[in-house]
Design an enzyme around this catalytic site. Structure first.
Site, short mmCIF file in Angstrom:
data_model
loop_
_atom_site.label_atom_id
_atom_site.label_comp_id
_atom_site.label_asym_id
_atom_site.label_seq_id
_atom_site.Cartn_x
_atom_site.Cartn_y
_atom_site.Cartn_z
N LYS A 172 0.84 -1.19 0.00
CA LYS A 172 0.00 0.00 0.00
C LYS A 172 0.88 1.25 0.00
O LYS A 172 1.72 1.41 0.87
CB LYS A 172 -0.93 -0.01 1.22
CG LYS A 172 -1.87 -1.22 1.24
CD LYS A 172 -2.67 -1.31 2.51
CE LYS A 172 -1.80 -1.68 3.70
NZ LYS A 172 -2.58 -1.98 4.92
N THR A 204 -9.46 8.63 8.63
CA THR A 204 -8.97 7.44 7.94
C THR A 204 -8.66 6.30 8.90
O THR A 204 -7.94 5.36 8.54
CB THR A 204 -7.70 7.79 7.14
OG1 THR A 204 -6.71 8.34 8.04
CG2 THR A 204 -8.00 8.81 6.05
N GLY A 206 -8.65 2.96 10.57
CA GLY A 206 -9.12 1.63 10.20
C GLY A 206 -9.06 1.31 8.72
O GLY A 206 -9.57 0.27 8.29
N THR A 207 -8.41 2.14 7.92
CA THR A 207 -8.39 1.88 6.47
C THR A 207 -7.65 0.59 6.12
O THR A 207 -8.09 -0.16 5.25
CB THR A 207 -7.75 3.05 5.71
OG1 THR A 207 -6.49 3.39 6.33
CG2 THR A 207 -8.64 4.27 5.72
N GLY A 208 -6.55 0.32 6.80
CA GLY A 208 -5.80 -0.90 6.50
C GLY A 208 -6.58 -2.15 6.87
O GLY A 208 -6.62 -3.12 6.10
N CYS A 209 -7.21 -2.13 8.03
CA CYS A 209 -8.04 -3.26 8.46
C CYS A 209 -9.19 -3.47 7.48
O CYS A 209 -9.50 -4.60 7.08
CB CYS A 209 -8.62 -3.00 9.85
SG CYS A 209 -7.41 -2.69 11.15
#
Length: 269
Positions: A172, A204, A206-209
């Site tokens: 990412k 933003t 929690g975007t990775g989860c």
């Protein structure tokens, strides 16, 4: 209905971790299940405390689910200690399943979520089981011991990580500068670049989860790896676009932006 299991930590603020994963699964129309590895005291301002669930209870949760319910895909998030990683690896190696590994190492506010002695265990025991691993740039820099400043660096870093027996890597690129948010997939010795507009928003959390959970959900639905990533990235982009203020810090993305679009609820006494 497809069944997707998340193995991750709990976020008391509801924006990331188990809570974000289950919201994502629901938004995608798959049934979400959870194995909780740690409990965090956390809000929009950061992580105040972390307590691990015992490896024995993590194993009991896994056994309980797999002994009774079909699992169509797995997402792995926060696994903070070596013993827990060993338990998860021992359980999952029994099954042939799509597994998306999100190597959660540090919270957005800087709080360490992976113990130093667990990093090697994650690389040696969970990485080889993963269909896809989804590090951000700071995470892959720790995993390969290098630096990433450009798309060319991203390509080299992804190759290095696959040399450590990763099945496929989605790196990412959100930490890089640029108008677009560029992610790089390296799989089967080829590169696929995914670009979406970069949304100017501070909300933003929690975007990775959410991205890794959405990929797992799409894999469970039968989509190819590339399509699963493409659909997940679009979903997360819109979730960021509709993110909202919550508390006094970084707000969450909106997992149900499609369901709540143009809906205005008014209550009357």
């Amino acid at each position: 209905m497809k069944h997707v299991l998340t193995i991750a930590g709990s976020d008391s603020g509801g924006g990331a971790g188990i809570q974000a994963d289950l919201k994502t699964f629901s938004a995608l129309g798959v049934y979400g299940m959870s194995v909780i590895t740690a409990i965090t005291a956390q809000n929009t301002l950061g992580v105040q405390a972390v307590e691990d669930v015992s490896p024995e209870l993590v194993e009991a949760q896994l056994t309980s689910i797999f002994s009774d319910i079909r699992v169509d895909a797995v997402k792995i998030g926060m696994v903070s200690n070596q013993d827990t990683i060993q338990v998860i690896a021992r359980q999952l190696e029994k099954y042939s399943l799509p597994i998306v590994l999100d190597p959660v190492m540090v919270a957005k506010g800087g709080h360490a979520l992976l113990q130093p002695n667990a990093e090697q265990a994650l690389l040696e025991q969970l990485l080889p089981l993963a269909t896809l691993v989804t590090p951000n740039i700071p995470e892959i820099e720790r995993m390969i011991g290098g630096t990433v400043h450009s798309l060319a660096d991203m390509k080299q870093a992804a190759v290095k990580l696959t040399e450590r027996r990763a099945g496929a890597v989605l790196l990412k690129g959100g930490h890089l500068e640029g108008q677009d948010a560029t992610d790089l997939l390296y799989t089967d010795e080829r590169y696929v670049v995914f670009e979406q507009e970069r949304i100017a928003s501070r909300h933003t959390h929690g975007t990775g989860c959410t991205l890794s959970a959405a990929i797992a959900g799409n894999l469970a639905l039968g989509h190819s790896l590339e399509d699963s990533i493409r659909y997940a990235k679009r979903y997360v982009t819109e979730a960021i676009r509709h993110g909202f203020a919550l508390g006094h810090g970084i707000g969450p993305t909106h997992h149900f932006h499609e369901l709540w679009r143009d809906t205005h609820v008014t209550t009357h006494p």
